[in-house]
Design an enzyme around this catalytic site. Structure first.
Site, PDB file in Angstrom:
ATOM      1  N   LYS A   1      71.597  56.276 102.890  1.00 26.08           N
ATOM      2  CA  LYS A   1      70.803  55.071 103.062  1.00 26.08           C
ATOM      3  C   LYS A   1      70.475  54.424 101.804  1.00 26.08           C
ATOM      4  CE  LYS A   1      68.592  51.511 103.551  1.00 26.08           C
ATOM      5  NZ  LYS A   1      68.072  50.668 104.762  1.00 26.08           N
TER       6      LYS A   1
ATOM      7  N   CYS B   1      64.162  46.072  99.731  1.00 32.80           N
ATOM      8  CA  CYS B   1      64.860  47.334  99.678  1.00 32.80           C
ATOM      9  C   CYS B   1      65.762  47.456  98.550  1.00 32.80           C
ATOM     10  CB  CYS B   1      66.009  47.064 100.790  1.00 32.80           C
ATOM     11  SG  CYS B   1      65.192  46.858 102.359  1.00 32.80           S
TER      12      CYS B   1
HETATM   13  N1  SAJ Z   1      71.434  39.306  95.547  1.00 30.29           N
HETATM   14  C1  SAJ Z   1      72.133  38.936  94.302  1.00 30.29           C
HETATM   15  N2  SAJ Z   1      73.550  38.882  94.381  1.00 30.29           N
HETATM   16  C2  SAJ Z   1      74.281  39.272  95.390  1.00 30.29           C
HETATM   17  C3  SAJ Z   1      73.723  39.545  96.523  1.00 30.29           C
HETATM   18  C4  SAJ Z   1      72.157  39.672  96.373  1.00 30.29           C
HETATM   19  O1  SAJ Z   1      71.481  38.677  93.401  1.00 30.29           O
HETATM   20  O2  SAJ Z   1      75.399  39.002  95.501  1.00 30.29           O
HETATM   21  C5  SAJ Z   1      70.160  39.438  95.675  1.00 30.29           C
HETATM   22  C6  SAJ Z   1      69.577  38.435  96.577  1.00 30.29           C
HETATM   23  O3  SAJ Z   1      69.231  37.192  96.366  1.00 30.29           O
HETATM   24  C7  SAJ Z   1      68.203  39.191  96.907  1.00 30.29           C
HETATM   25  C8  SAJ Z   1      68.394  40.683  96.738  1.00 30.29           C
HETATM   26  O4  SAJ Z   1      69.661  40.854  96.091  1.00 30.29           O
HETATM   27  O5  SAJ Z   1      67.409  38.747  96.000  1.00 30.29           O
HETATM   28  C9  SAJ Z   1      68.670  41.348  97.909  1.00 30.29           C
HETATM   29  O6  SAJ Z   1      69.472  40.743  98.951  1.00 30.29           O
HETATM   30  P1  SAJ Z   1      70.568  41.448  99.665  1.00 30.29           P
HETATM   31  O7  SAJ Z   1      71.219  40.344 100.408  1.00 30.29           O
HETATM   32  O8  SAJ Z   1      71.477  42.071  98.897  1.00 30.29           O
HETATM   33  O9  SAJ Z   1      69.866  42.481 100.585  1.00 30.29           O
HETATM   34  P2  SAJ Z   1      68.810  42.778 101.627  1.00 30.29           P
HETATM   35  O10 SAJ Z   1      67.629  43.317 100.848  1.00 30.29           O
HETATM   36  O11 SAJ Z   1      68.519  41.281 102.155  1.00 30.29           O
HETATM   37  O12 SAJ Z   1      69.367  43.786 102.391  1.00 30.29           O
HETATM   38  C10 SAJ Z   1      69.694  45.081 102.075  1.00 30.29           C
HETATM   39  C11 SAJ Z   1      71.180  45.389 102.814  1.00 30.29           C
HETATM   40  N3  SAJ Z   1      71.842  46.364 102.043  1.00 30.29           N
HETATM   41  C12 SAJ Z   1      73.314  46.547 101.885  1.00 30.29           C
HETATM   42  O13 SAJ Z   1      73.712  45.471 101.798  1.00 30.29           O
HETATM   43  C13 SAJ Z   1      73.610  47.661 101.076  1.00 30.29           C
HETATM   44  C14 SAJ Z   1      70.938  45.732 104.325  1.00 30.29           C
HETATM   45  O14 SAJ Z   1      71.974  46.104 104.813  1.00 30.29           O
HETATM   46  C15 SAJ Z   1      69.823  46.760 104.472  1.00 30.29           C
HETATM   47  O15 SAJ Z   1      69.525  47.063 105.855  1.00 30.29           O
HETATM   48  C16 SAJ Z   1      68.496  46.443 103.640  1.00 30.29           C
HETATM   49  O16 SAJ Z   1      68.883  45.983 102.412  1.00 30.29           O
HETATM   50  C17 SAJ Z   1      67.458  47.349 103.837  1.00 30.29           C
HETATM   51  O17 SAJ Z   1      66.506  47.136 104.590  1.00 30.29           O
HETATM   52  O18 SAJ Z   1      67.587  48.315 103.163  1.00 30.29           O
END
Ligand code: SAJ
Length: 417
Positions: free
Chosen positions: A204, A258
């Site tokens: 995870k 996360c």
């Molecule tokens: N972000 C970027 N660039 C990207 C993608 C995201 O800057 O290309 C930023 C977003 O704007 C945000 C942050 O990253 O600020 C996190 O957003 P996210 O959409 O990447 O992730 P979370 O936190 O909403 O969800 C993640 C997911 N993990 C993965 O994809 C590996 C989700 O599947 C998990 O269940 C979740 O973390 C968790 O609870 O652990």
């Protein structure tokens, strides 16, 4: 006989999970210490917004799901409480899962299975939870057992991902492993992978670390573009056409509960051998400061000295969610306020209550009197309201707003020298 399941913690993960188990016919009880959450759920209201969740709530209430602040006797317990990190040591703070575990003791069946869904650093369950259970078993002649089924669903697409994501099930007792794998196979069509508790913990954290490092790489490309005068967005788009390249999107920083936190668990556990991960986290954490430099340069270029003319669009940690945890906008605002001693005007279409000073709840009120808008979150709302940016200077942190809809649009990749 139908299994009885008690989900402990009805937040972003526990609530959708309890509803999903109920929707497939299990007898489910949801427990949360927050009484207002319980009251809301009982009266068909959600404590947060999520696509498809409202229908699932109604379906579950029809299936006789119950909610209260009490623990009930059940075959399975699913613990989905927060696991923050201790910012000084960068290690996991296990206090919530420890107290959730303790709250079950004396209320379970003799051989109930306790499943931890909360994300934890590798070794947390063995070090902090297993001793509590083992002691209780010895003193009470019970056979409680433990499993780990780390949550994997992404806010914005939780319901779909609950139904389709592959799940990692960790248990150190083969019989428990089979039972828990069988339980989760009822809610997902995805592959069920069986492993040890430790490996489940590790996978995870590694998944979220992979994403954090990938985003840091794209943020570094963004900075390189601004220093050495190339368009990182075009470069990333072209590179991503390669069949084995998938660079994520650069942006104003990384928020949520996360991606900016879980990788620290690896650094906290193994500080000597996690240089790449640490650097990636620091690159992501530095993005609001990088953005602030752009804001100051744009203010100079356009002679904007009055901060009441500047507004922040978007306060949530990412698009189309109503969650502000670790939000880059809040980090940026706190940097700005430290420098200015004042509050900038801000607006977020997903927030219906005022969380911070300067935040307004109406988009037209927000736009009134502004010369310069910093677009921090690419909410769908803005896509539908692009015309309203026509006479504004825009700093677009996501390369999201087409320039023809603005007076002038700046990107984080612009050098502005
Ligand atoms: N972000 C970027 N660039 C990207 C993608 C995201 O800057 O290309 C930023 C977003 O704007 C945000 C942050 O990253 O600020 C996190 O957003 P996210 O959409 O990447 O992730 P979370 O936190 O909403 O969800 C993640 C997911 N993990 C993965 O994809 C590996 C989700 O599947 C998990 O269940 C979740 O973390 C968790 O609870 O652990």
């Amino acid at each position: 006989m139908t299994n009885k399941l008690n989900v402990v913690g009805l937040g972003y993960i526990g609530l959708p999970t309890s509803l999903m188990f109920s929707s497939v016919g299990l007898v489910v009880h949801g427990t949360d210490i927050n009484k207002s959450t319980i009251e809301k759920l009982k009266s068909h209201q959600l404590p947060f917004e999520e696509e498809g969740l409202f229908d699932l709530l109604n379906q579950s209430l029809n299936n006789h799901i119950t909610f209260s602040s009490e623990i009930i006797k059940a075959d399975f317990y699913v613990i989905a409480v927060p696991t923050p990190y201790i910012s000084k040591s960068k290690t996991v703070d296990p206090s919530y899962i420890v107290s959730a575990t303790k709250s079950l003791l004396g209320k379970t069946n003799k051989d109930s299975i306790i499943i931890i869904e909360s994300t934890v650093s590798p070794g947390t369950i063995k070090n902090f939870i297993a001793p509590i259970i083992e002691n209780f078993n010895i003193n009470n002649n019970t056979k409680l057992t433990l499993a780990h089924a780390p949550e994997r669903i992404i806010p914005g697409n939780m319901v779909h991902e609950l139904k389709t994501n592959s799940r990692t099930i960790g248990a150190d007792n083969p019989e428990v492993l089979e039972k828990v794998a069988n339980l989760y196979s009822k809610i997902t069509t995805g592959k069920i992978v069986k492993t040890s508790i430790y490996n489940a913990e590790l996978t995870k954290v590694v998944e979220n670390t992979f994403r954090a490092v990938n985003i840091a790489f794209s943020n570094e490309l963004l900075k390189l573009g601004s220093y050495y005068n190339f368009d990182p967005y075009e470069i990333i788009n072209i590179c991503n056409l390669h069949p084995r390249v998938k660079i994520l999107n650069p942006g104003p920083g990384v928020g949520g509960h996360c991606i900016p936190i879980d990788p620290w668990f690896l650094v906290g556990n193994w500080p000597l051998h996690t240089q790449l991960i640490k650097l990636a986290l620091e690159i992501n954490e530095g993005m609001p400061e990088f953005l602030l430099k752009h804001i100051n340069k744009i203010k100079k270029i356009h002679n904007i000295s009055d901060n009441t003319k500047i507004g922040i669009y978007g306060l949530t940690y990412k698009e189309n969610v109503d969650d502000v945890r670790e939000s880059p906008s809040l980090q940026l605002l706190s940097l700005i306020e430290r420098g200015l001693g004042g509050h900038l005007k801000s607006f977020d279409p997903k927030l219906s209550t005022q969380l911070i000073k300067g935040q307004v709840l109406n988009f037209d009120d927000f736009l009134k009197g502004l010369d310069f808008v910093i677009v921090m979150v690419k909410h769908s709302h803005l896509k539908l309201n692009l015309d309203s940016l026509k006479n504004k200077v825009i700093l677009d942190a996501h390369n999201f707003v087409p320039p023809q809809f603005t007076k002038i649009r700046y990107l984080l990749s612009d050098s502005l020298e």
